[in-house]
Design a protein around this motif. Structure first.
Motif, mmCIF file in Angstrom:
data_model
loop_
_atom_site.group_PDB
_atom_site.id
_atom_site.type_symbol
_atom_site.label_atom_id
_atom_site.label_comp_id
_atom_site.label_asym_id
_atom_site.label_seq_id
_atom_site.Cartn_x
_atom_site.Cartn_y
_atom_site.Cartn_z
ATOM 1 N N LEU A 238 31.501 39.603 44.856
ATOM 2 C CA LEU A 238 31.087 39.856 46.358
ATOM 3 C C LEU A 238 30.898 41.277 46.728
ATOM 4 C CD1 LEU A 238 34.275 37.568 47.292
ATOM 5 C CD2 LEU A 238 31.885 36.899 47.471
ATOM 6 N N PRO A 239 29.948 41.387 47.276
ATOM 7 C CA PRO A 239 29.170 42.597 47.691
ATOM 8 C C PRO A 239 29.953 43.475 48.953
ATOM 9 C CG PRO A 239 27.984 40.850 48.780
ATOM 10 C CD PRO A 239 28.885 40.351 47.949
ATOM 11 N N VAL A 240 31.116 43.748 48.676
ATOM 12 C CA VAL A 240 31.903 44.529 49.677
ATOM 13 C C VAL A 240 32.051 45.800 49.800
ATOM 14 C CG1 VAL A 240 33.297 42.463 49.772
ATOM 15 C CG2 VAL A 240 34.043 44.235 48.410
ATOM 16 N N GLY A 241 31.676 46.588 48.444
ATOM 17 C CA GLY A 241 31.791 48.081 48.451
ATOM 18 C C GLY A 241 32.965 48.453 48.323
ATOM 19 N N SER A 242 33.815 47.861 48.025
ATOM 20 C CA SER A 242 35.314 48.354 47.711
ATOM 21 C C SER A 242 35.750 47.642 46.322
ATOM 22 C CB SER A 242 36.170 47.746 48.744
ATOM 23 O OG SER A 242 35.695 48.334 49.922
ATOM 24 N N SER A 243 36.951 48.362 45.896
ATOM 25 C CA SER A 243 37.449 47.935 44.579
ATOM 26 C C SER A 243 38.510 47.063 45.149
ATOM 27 C CB SER A 243 38.015 49.111 43.979
ATOM 28 O OG SER A 243 38.917 48.897 42.807
ATOM 29 N N VAL A 244 38.503 45.664 44.442
ATOM 30 C CA VAL A 244 39.509 44.957 44.676
ATOM 31 C C VAL A 244 40.373 44.852 43.472
ATOM 32 C CG1 VAL A 244 40.011 42.404 45.590
ATOM 33 C CG2 VAL A 244 38.202 43.842 46.311
ATOM 34 N N ARG A 245 41.754 44.728 43.538
ATOM 35 C CA ARG A 245 42.572 44.516 42.291
ATOM 36 C C ARG A 245 44.024 43.926 42.784
ATOM 37 N NH1 ARG A 245 43.449 50.586 42.727
ATOM 38 N NH2 ARG A 245 45.723 51.040 43.278
ATOM 39 N N ILE A 246 44.611 43.376 41.714
ATOM 40 C CA ILE A 246 46.143 43.007 41.834
ATOM 41 C C ILE A 246 46.797 43.877 41.676
ATOM 42 C CG2 ILE A 246 47.736 41.540 40.801
ATOM 43 C CD1 ILE A 246 45.621 39.986 42.273
ATOM 44 N N ILE A 247 48.042 44.207 42.802
ATOM 45 C CA ILE A 247 48.734 45.200 43.047
ATOM 46 C C ILE A 247 50.074 44.978 42.173
ATOM 47 C CG2 ILE A 247 49.984 46.745 44.503
ATOM 48 C CD1 ILE A 247 47.015 46.866 44.753
ATOM 49 N N GLY A 248 50.219 45.811 41.120
ATOM 50 C CA GLY A 248 51.502 45.575 40.330
ATOM 51 C C GLY A 248 52.825 46.139 41.073
#
Length: 282
Positions: free
Chosen positions: A124-134
């Motif tokens: 998805l072209p959002v320009g941000s890093s997306v991750r699961i937060i531990g």
């Protein structure tokens, strides 16, 4: 029932599955008080208070007096006089709720089609890093704070709260114990958190809460100054991917309104019912 079977699953079966989920989720951190046709979940210890809802399997009439008894107990406990339920499974409750003087809010209840090819967050072209937060991720406090700022300015338009307000909200979270509670829930497998970050700042975050083969996506919110960039969609996609990796077969959510529901429909969510939330007038 496998995920493949859900394509043709009657909606009543899906709704029963969600009802079982709604009854199970609070029991991890609350005691259930029996009020006949209604159950009040009372949180043990600190944290956001739970609500009252129809007793498991109840679909008959409920009197305004029964609602009043629950509200009296909520006032005695010092918790919000709130009720949550599915309109289609307990259709007679709304009249009693309104006769008791509460205001009812409607939200589209949506289930993800099992075969929906949900894109990964990276697609998805959002320009941000997306991750699961531990649980040890330094971004966790911000990921918990952003949705509260988002819900304080409802809607999809660009708002006023930004990084300064986020910093203050993070300081509050550090003092109220919410981060410690989130760490415990993540460690127990009861909650998963995802966030979109830009230059180390959390701009959007949300959670899903798995119970067996069912999980609800909750609390997806974008920092008001960062709206209209597709961040909520990317975070939701990350939560779906995480839920599927855990063997979850039924992923669902309650959209804030029809405009938000149309956004979730882009990922393959479809409306199957109406979630109702009742609370006193302000």
């Amino acid at each position: 029932m496998t995920s493949a079977d859900l394509d043709d699953c009657p909606e009543r079966v899906l709704l029963d599955r969600l009802e079982r989920y709604y009854d199970a989720v609070p029991r991890h951190g609350a005691r259930a008080e029996d009020f006949g046709p209604l159950t009040l979940f009372v949180r043990e210890g600190q944290g956001w208070p739970f609500y009252a809802r129809p007793a498991r399997g109840w679909s008959g009439a409920v009197s305004a007096a029964a609602v009043d008894r629950v509200r009296a107990r909520q006032r005695a406990l010092g918790v919000p006089e709130s009720f949550e339920w599915i309109a289609e499974t307990t259709p007679l409750l709304r009249a009693a709720i309104e006769d008791s003087g509460l205001v009812v809010h409607e939200h589209p209840l949506m289930v993800l089609d099992p075969g929906a090819p949900v894109p990964t967050a990276d697609e998805l072209p959002v320009g941000s890093s997306v991750r699961i937060i531990g649980p040890d991720d330094p971004a966790l406090a911000s990921a918990l704070a952003v949705p509260h700022l988002a819900f304080a300015e409802p809607g999809t338009g660009i708002g006023s709260a930004g990084v300064d307000e986020l910093a203050e909200a993070v300081r509050t979270r550090a003092e109220d114990g919410s981060v410690d509670r989130a760490v415990a829930r993540i460690g127990a497998g009861l909650t998963a958190v995802a966030a979109a970050l830009e230059s180390g700042t959390v701009l959007c975050a949300g959670q899903h809460q798995p119970v067996g083969a069912v999980s609800e996506i909750v609390g997806v919110g974008t920092l008001p100054t960062a709206r209209r960039r597709g961040l909520g969609l990317a975070v939701t996609a990350a939560l779906v991917a995480d839920a599927r990796s855990r063997g979850v077969e039924t992923v669902f959510l309650s959209a804030g309104d029809d405009d938000v529901a149309r956004i979730y429909a882009r990922l393959g969510f479809r409306r199957i019912a109406t979630a109702l939330i009742a609370e006193p007038t302000e």
